[in-house]
Design a protein around this motif. Structure first.
Motif, PDB file in Angstrom:
ATOM      1  N   TYR A 327      64.220  18.038 -19.023  1.00  0.00           N
ATOM      2  CA  TYR A 327      64.611  18.971 -17.980  1.00  0.00           C
ATOM      3  C   TYR A 327      64.624  18.301 -16.615  1.00  0.00           C
ATOM      4  N   ILE A 328      63.665  17.402 -16.395  1.00  0.00           N
ATOM      5  CA  ILE A 328      63.659  16.647 -15.137  1.00  0.00           C
ATOM      6  C   ILE A 328      64.951  15.849 -15.018  1.00  0.00           C
ATOM      7  N   LEU A 329      65.301  15.205 -16.115  1.00  0.00           N
ATOM      8  CA  LEU A 329      66.501  14.375 -16.153  1.00  0.00           C
ATOM      9  C   LEU A 329      67.768  15.208 -15.904  1.00  0.00           C
ATOM     10  N   SER A 330      67.873  16.346 -16.595  1.00  0.00           N
ATOM     11  CA  SER A 330      69.081  17.175 -16.445  1.00  0.00           C
ATOM     12  C   SER A 330      69.160  17.799 -15.047  1.00  0.00           C
ATOM     13  N   THR A 331      68.003  18.064 -14.440  1.00  0.00           N
ATOM     14  CA  THR A 331      67.993  18.606 -13.077  1.00  0.00           C
ATOM     15  C   THR A 331      68.415  17.536 -12.077  1.00  0.00           C
ATOM     16  N   LYS A 332      67.918  16.327 -12.279  1.00  0.00           N
ATOM     17  CA  LYS A 332      68.331  15.217 -11.406  1.00  0.00           C
ATOM     18  C   LYS A 332      69.829  14.959 -11.541  1.00  0.00           C
ATOM     19  N   ASP A 333      70.356  15.203 -12.730  1.00  0.00           N
ATOM     20  CA  ASP A 333      71.786  15.056 -12.963  1.00  0.00           C
ATOM     21  C   ASP A 333      72.573  15.961 -12.010  1.00  0.00           C
ATOM     22  N   LYS A 334      72.067  17.177 -11.802  1.00  0.00           N
ATOM     23  CA  LYS A 334      72.727  18.108 -10.879  1.00  0.00           C
ATOM     24  C   LYS A 334      72.428  17.777  -9.428  1.00  0.00           C
ATOM     25  N   TYR A 335      71.244  17.227  -9.204  1.00  0.00           N
ATOM     26  CA  TYR A 335      70.752  17.025  -7.839  1.00  0.00           C
ATOM     27  C   TYR A 335      71.298  15.752  -7.202  1.00  0.00           C
ATOM     28  N   TYR A 336      71.400  14.682  -8.018  1.00  0.00           N
ATOM     29  CA  TYR A 336      71.867  13.398  -7.503  1.00  0.00           C
ATOM     30  C   TYR A 336      73.388  13.296  -7.604  1.00  0.00           C
ATOM     31  N   ALA A 337      73.981  12.547  -6.685  1.00  0.00           N
ATOM     32  CA  ALA A 337      75.441  12.385  -6.669  1.00  0.00           C
ATOM     33  C   ALA A 337      75.892  11.069  -7.291  1.00  0.00           C
ATOM     34  N   ASP A 338      75.074  10.022  -7.196  1.00  0.00           N
ATOM     35  CA  ASP A 338      75.475   8.681  -7.642  1.00  0.00           C
ATOM     36  C   ASP A 338      75.574   8.622  -9.165  1.00  0.00           C
ATOM     37  N   LEU A 339      76.765   8.270  -9.675  1.00  0.00           N
ATOM     38  CA  LEU A 339      76.987   8.248 -11.120  1.00  0.00           C
ATOM     39  C   LEU A 339      76.188   7.153 -11.817  1.00  0.00           C
ATOM     40  N   ASP A 340      76.104   5.978 -11.202  1.00  0.00           N
ATOM     41  CA  ASP A 340      75.361   4.870 -11.819  1.00  0.00           C
ATOM     42  C   ASP A 340      73.885   5.211 -11.992  1.00  0.00           C
ATOM     43  N   THR A 341      73.338   5.903 -11.005  1.00  0.00           N
ATOM     44  CA  THR A 341      71.931   6.315 -11.089  1.00  0.00           C
ATOM     45  C   THR A 341      71.735   7.292 -12.247  1.00  0.00           C
ATOM     46  N   LYS A 342      72.665   8.216 -12.402  1.00  0.00           N
ATOM     47  CA  LYS A 342      72.574   9.186 -13.481  1.00  0.00           C
ATOM     48  C   LYS A 342      72.663   8.504 -14.845  1.00  0.00           C
ATOM     49  N   ILE A 343      73.618   7.604 -14.971  1.00  0.00           N
ATOM     50  CA  ILE A 343      73.799   6.883 -16.243  1.00  0.00           C
ATOM     51  C   ILE A 343      72.536   6.117 -16.601  1.00  0.00           C
ATOM     52  N   LYS A 344      71.952   5.438 -15.610  1.00  0.00           N
ATOM     53  CA  LYS A 344      70.739   4.651 -15.841  1.00  0.00           C
ATOM     54  C   LYS A 344      69.578   5.550 -16.293  1.00  0.00           C
ATOM     55  N   LEU A 345      69.450   6.714 -15.683  1.00  0.00           N
ATOM     56  CA  LEU A 345      68.367   7.639 -16.053  1.00  0.00           C
ATOM     57  C   LEU A 345      68.516   8.095 -17.502  1.00  0.00           C
ATOM     58  N   TYR A 346      69.737   8.442 -17.893  1.00  0.00           N
ATOM     59  CA  TYR A 346      69.963   8.884 -19.265  1.00  0.00           C
ATOM     60  C   TYR A 346      69.759   7.751 -20.268  1.00  0.00           C
ATOM     61  N   GLU A 347      70.182   6.538 -19.901  1.00  0.00           N
ATOM     62  CA  GLU A 347      70.002   5.390 -20.802  1.00  0.00           C
ATOM     63  C   GLU A 347      68.528   5.088 -21.005  1.00  0.00           C
ATOM     64  N   ASP A 348      67.764   5.152 -19.933  1.00  0.00           N
ATOM     65  CA  ASP A 348      66.316   4.922 -20.036  1.00  0.00           C
ATOM     66  C   ASP A 348      65.652   5.964 -20.931  1.00  0.00           C
ATOM     67  N   PHE A 349      66.076   7.216 -20.774  1.00  0.00           N
ATOM     68  CA  PHE A 349      65.506   8.286 -21.585  1.00  0.00           C
ATOM     69  C   PHE A 349      65.857   8.078 -23.059  1.00  0.00           C
ATOM     70  N   ARG A 350      67.120   7.744 -23.342  1.00  0.00           N
ATOM     71  CA  ARG A 350      67.551   7.531 -24.725  1.00  0.00           C
ATOM     72  C   ARG A 350      66.810   6.381 -25.375  1.00  0.00           C
ATOM     73  N   ASP A 351      66.595   5.303 -24.594  1.00  0.00           N
ATOM     74  CA  ASP A 351      65.871   4.144 -25.136  1.00  0.00           C
ATOM     75  C   ASP A 351      64.399   4.473 -25.379  1.00  0.00           C
ATOM     76  N   LYS A 352      63.837   5.375 -24.539  1.00  0.00           N
ATOM     77  CA  LYS A 352      62.421   5.729 -24.660  1.00  0.00           C
ATOM     78  C   LYS A 352      62.182   6.672 -25.845  1.00  0.00           C
ATOM     79  N   TYR A 353      63.167   7.559 -26.101  1.00  0.00           N
ATOM     80  CA  TYR A 353      63.009   8.542 -27.180  1.00  0.00           C
ATOM     81  C   TYR A 353      64.237   8.501 -28.088  1.00  0.00           C
ATOM     82  N   PRO A 354      64.451   7.401 -28.797  1.00  0.00           N
ATOM     83  CA  PRO A 354      65.682   7.227 -29.578  1.00  0.00           C
ATOM     84  C   PRO A 354      65.818   8.187 -30.749  1.00  0.00           C
TER      85      PRO A 354
END
Length: 379
Positions: A327-354
């Motif tokens: 939920y933190i991640l999906s909220t930041k997705d709405k809150y942040y504008a930079d696409l690269d930052t969003k992609i990096k956050l999702y990639e980190d999450f996916r790698d942490k909980y594959p």
């Protein structure tokens, strides 16, 4: 001609006696609690003006307030100067939250007898329920001015000044009330509370103890009396009262912690440990769900920054709550504008909980964000 006159007289007497019999029968049914049957019989009475109020009272007795109001209105129209009927009608209007209509009827009553204190008091109740506190207070004061032993009016006035923290004025009204009724529990309670909020703990304790002696018991009374006993280092008495609080609220971790602290003051370390452990056991309940729920509510109001803070608190309460992290991640997705930052956050999450349910959503969102980035680059 004389025979016809005699016949008419006989018929008139017969009808009169018959109607008297009907009325007596209905009154008897009412007196014996057979209200619905009484209503049926009252309605057969020829002169309905005489029985409207009785029908209304019968409907009140069976809880049919709409019909009662209908017949009280008819009774009031038939006998507009009957104070008792108007009083009952006004009270029922107030009880059924028809406050403005109730006040209108009370005004009529005051035109009949302005010096009746209860008319002022009951009108004050209606105004109070309409949250017209200042006007309500004026009515209560009028009731008191007309009858300085009116306990209910005194209580309302004294409570008003307690809430306003005008303790000395509140005390004066309470003392006046206790002169005529020394065992008025409501006024004694107000007296105790006045002293408590004045930090006059000696008098406060005495008046709360008076309530206990009179057989009163509530979480509020025992909690305050426990605190007062502790102020005077009477820890055994404080424990006794705080344990009574637990009877009302058995899962009060605060009450258990205080009992533990009082036992500690008495150097009864075994019981101190027992109650402190119980307190900690109750407090040791993760609040991750509650904070997570708060975060989703905030998200729905587009309060994204506050939502992130709520989800972070949820995660702090329970670090293994993966849903809060997502939920933190999906909220930041709405809150942040930079696409690269969003992609990096999702990639980190996916790698942490594959191997989790949420990793599929993360992968899907990464694809969407990369497509969005590619389209923007082409523009």
């Amino acid at each position: 001609m004389r025979s016809l006159f005699v016949l008419l007289c006989v018929l008139t007497i017969f009808n009169s006696e018959a109607q008297t019999s009907v009325l007596n029968q209905a009154d008897s049914l009412y007196s014996n609690g057979n209200y619905s049957k009484a209503i049926e019989v009252y309605k057969t009475h020829i002169n309905q003006d005489e029985v409207y109020a009785k029908i209304a009272r019968s409907y009140v007795a069976i809880g049919n307030y709409d019909s009662a109001l209908e017949f009280y209105k008819l009774a009031a129209e038939a006998d507009p100067k009957n104070g008792l009927i108007l009083y009952e009608y006004a009270r029922l209007l107030s009880k059924t939250k028809n406050f403005e209509a109730s006040i209108e009827v009370f005004n009529k009553l005051m035109n009949i007898d302005y010096r009746n204190p209860n008319y002022h008091y009951e009108m004050g109740l209606a105004l109070e329920r309409m949250e017209d506190d200042s006007t309500a207070l004026n009515r209560f004061r009028s009731a008191y001015d007309l009858d300085q032993t009116h306990q209910k009016a005194i209580f309302k006035i004294a409570k008003h000044f307690l809430i306003k923290r005008k303790h000395e004025i509140s005390h004066r009204y309470i003392d006046k009330g206790l002169e005529s009724y020394e065992n008025n529990i409501e006024l004694i309670s107000l007296k105790a509370q006045n002293y408590y909020y004045q930090d006059d703990y000696h008098n406060a304790r005495a008046w709360f103890q008076k309530l206990i002696a009179m057989g009163e018991s509530s979480e509020f009374i025992h909690e305050k009396l426990s605190t007062l006993h502790a102020e005077f280092s009477d820890y055994e008495l404080a424990i006794e009262q705080r344990k009574l609080v637990l009877k009302y609220n058995p899962y009060s971790s605060d009450a258990m912690l205080l009992i533990g602290s009082y036992y500690n003051r008495l150097k009864d370390y075994k019981n101190a440990e027992k109650y402190i452990r119980q307190s900690l056991a109750l407090k040791d309940v993760p609040l991750d769900y509650e904070y997570q729920l708060l975060g989703t509510v905030l998200n729905r109001q587009d309060k994204n920054k506050e939502a992130i803070e709520a989800f972070q608190k949820s995660l702090k309460e329970n670090p293994e709550n993966i849903s809060s992290e997502f939920y933190i991640l999906s909220t930041k997705d709405k809150y942040y504008a930079d696409l690269d930052t969003k992609i990096k956050l999702y990639e980190d999450f996916r790698d942490k909980y594959p191997d989790t349910f949420y990793s599929k959503f993360a992968s899907k969102r990464i694809t969407e964000l990369k497509e969005e980035k590619f389209l923007k680059a082409e523009d």
